[in-house]
Design an enzyme around this catalytic site. Structure first.
Site, PDB file in Angstrom:
ATOM      1  N   ASP A  13       0.818  -1.212   0.000  1.00  0.00           N
ATOM      2  CA  ASP A  13       0.000   0.000   0.000  1.00  0.00           C
ATOM      3  C   ASP A  13       0.849   1.258   0.000  1.00  0.00           C
ATOM      4  OD1 ASP A  13      -2.184  -1.669   0.196  1.00  0.00           O
ATOM      5  OD2 ASP A  13      -2.662  -1.146   2.277  1.00  0.00           O
ATOM      6  N   ASN A  43      -4.322  -8.637   4.934  1.00  0.00           N
ATOM      7  CA  ASN A  43      -4.811  -7.963   6.130  1.00  0.00           C
ATOM      8  C   ASN A  43      -5.579  -8.932   7.033  1.00  0.00           C
ATOM      9  OD1 ASN A  43      -3.843  -5.589   4.985  1.00  0.00           O
ATOM     10  ND2 ASN A  43      -5.858  -4.883   4.316  1.00  0.00           N
ATOM     11  N   ALA A 249      -8.885  -1.106   6.096  1.00  0.00           N
ATOM     12  CA  ALA A 249      -8.709  -2.442   6.697  1.00  0.00           C
ATOM     13  C   ALA A 249      -9.596  -2.703   7.903  1.00  0.00           C
ATOM     14  CB  ALA A 249      -7.250  -2.710   7.072  1.00  0.00           C
ATOM     15  N   ALA A 250     -10.578  -1.828   8.158  1.00  0.00           N
ATOM     16  CA  ALA A 250     -11.481  -2.063   9.286  1.00  0.00           C
ATOM     17  C   ALA A 250     -12.250  -3.370   9.101  1.00  0.00           C
ATOM     18  CB  ALA A 250     -12.446  -0.892   9.436  1.00  0.00           C
ATOM     19  N   GLY A 251     -12.793  -3.576   7.905  1.00  0.00           N
ATOM     20  CA  GLY A 251     -13.528  -4.809   7.631  1.00  0.00           C
ATOM     21  C   GLY A 251     -12.640  -6.029   7.656  1.00  0.00           C
ATOM     22  N   ASP A 252     -11.418  -5.893   7.152  1.00  0.00           N
ATOM     23  CA  ASP A 252     -10.477  -7.019   7.156  1.00  0.00           C
ATOM     24  C   ASP A 252     -10.088  -7.392   8.583  1.00  0.00           C
ATOM     25  OD1 ASP A 252     -10.500  -6.878   4.375  1.00  0.00           O
ATOM     26  OD2 ASP A 252      -8.741  -5.569   4.299  1.00  0.00           O
TER      27      ASP A 252
END
Length: 304
Positions: A13, A43, A249-252
């Site tokens: 990233d 992630n 990356a909150a969902g990951d």
């Protein structure tokens, strides 16, 4: 407990912090620029590993410096990288992420080696999949590779967790070998063609997935938490209220932590959702994808 295996993407990233998102044709200055490990698959693997799960990864990198960086980052986490293929004449996947002062992000991805990851690469890691507690996959690698991984898992009675992101047209063949599906509101709407406005519409969308054989549907709702449905029981697990600075990356983070907390019989999935929510709430208070993901000790301390 058997290991968790993640099949998916690996990205390096490049992160840009800005005051606000530029309008078309507008040039603005950035506040900060840095690189970090990313890719939805990587992630999720880092999140699971930091939450105490023994984690394996199946995916692909290119024969370039970015690939070596990402491989070393995963190895530093003690993730089993034996399922990672290095593809010649391919670039490692990269993401370019812009984050504004409200914590919202805009992401552009160059798939690179992730897009060239094949069914054969998955078949070469059959043993890793077949000896797992669960297999997690997303939509940043070819769908035929994900389907192959889930077919191998189903044959071996291994649970499958699908994060259908970024949202694409989904094949019913893949849904039929999915035990737990975890889309957000937008992805749910794209996949089911049902407009998500309230809990009733979420129940309707969940019924679509249950009819195809999915055992547990979890629709993540950002700051509102997560809706779940088993077909006979449903509810919303509230989020933890925090000030977000970066939602990358909150969902990951949620999915990796959720999977790590989940028992083999799936009976504690509501508690696992709550644990995943807490992990995600910590991550959004930090910058970057993998640098923001909390450890089990941090999550446990936040529970007190």
């Amino acid at each position: 407990m058997n290991p968790i295996t993640v099949v998916g993407s690996i990205n390096l990233d490049t992160n840009l912090r800005v005051a606000y998102m530029p309008k078309p044709g507008e040039t603005i200055h950035t506040k900060e620029m840095y690189t970090a490990g990313g890719g939805k698959g990587a992630n999720q693997a880092v999140s699971a590993q930091r939450s105490g799960a023994k984690t394996r990864f199946i995916g692909a990198i290119g024969d370039d410096a970015a690939g070596q960086v990402m491989l070393e980052l995963l190895e530093q986490e003690a993730i089993d990288t034996s399922g990672i293929q290095q593809l010649t004449n391919k670039r490692t996947g990269q993401a370019f992420i812009t984050v504004d002062e409200a914590g919202e992000n805009s992401i552009m991805i160059h798939g690179g080696a992730n897009s060239a990851f094949s069914k054969v690469d998955v078949q070469n890691s059959r043993e890793l999949i077949a000896t797992s507690q669960c297999v997690i996959a997303q939509f940043e690698t070819p769908l035929e590779s994900t389907l192959e991984a889930f077919l191998i898992a189903r044959e071996a009675n291994v649970h499958t967790i699908l994060n259908p992101a970024p949202a694409l047209t989904i094949s019913e063949d893949l849904v039929r070998v999915t035990d737990i599906i975890v889309p957000n509101e937008t992805e749910t709407q794209i996949l089911t063609k049902i407009t998500i406005t309230d809990e009733a519409s979420m129940k309707q969308a969940a019924a679509y997935f249950h009819d195809l054989g999915v055992k547990i549907v979890i629709i993540t709702l950002g700051s509102k938490g997560a809706f779940y449905s088993t077909g006979t029981d449903q509810g919303i697990v509230p989020a933890f209220k925090v000030k977000a600075v970066d939602t990358t990356a909150a969902g990951d983070t949620f999915i990796g932590a959720f999977a790590a907390y989940l028992t083999p019989d799936l009976s504690n999935f509501v508690e696992a959702i709550r644990y995943g929510n807490l992990a995600s709430s910590i991550a959004v208070q930090r910058f970057g994808a993998q640098p923001s993901i909390p450890t089990k000790d941090e999550i446990t301390e936040a529970m007190k």
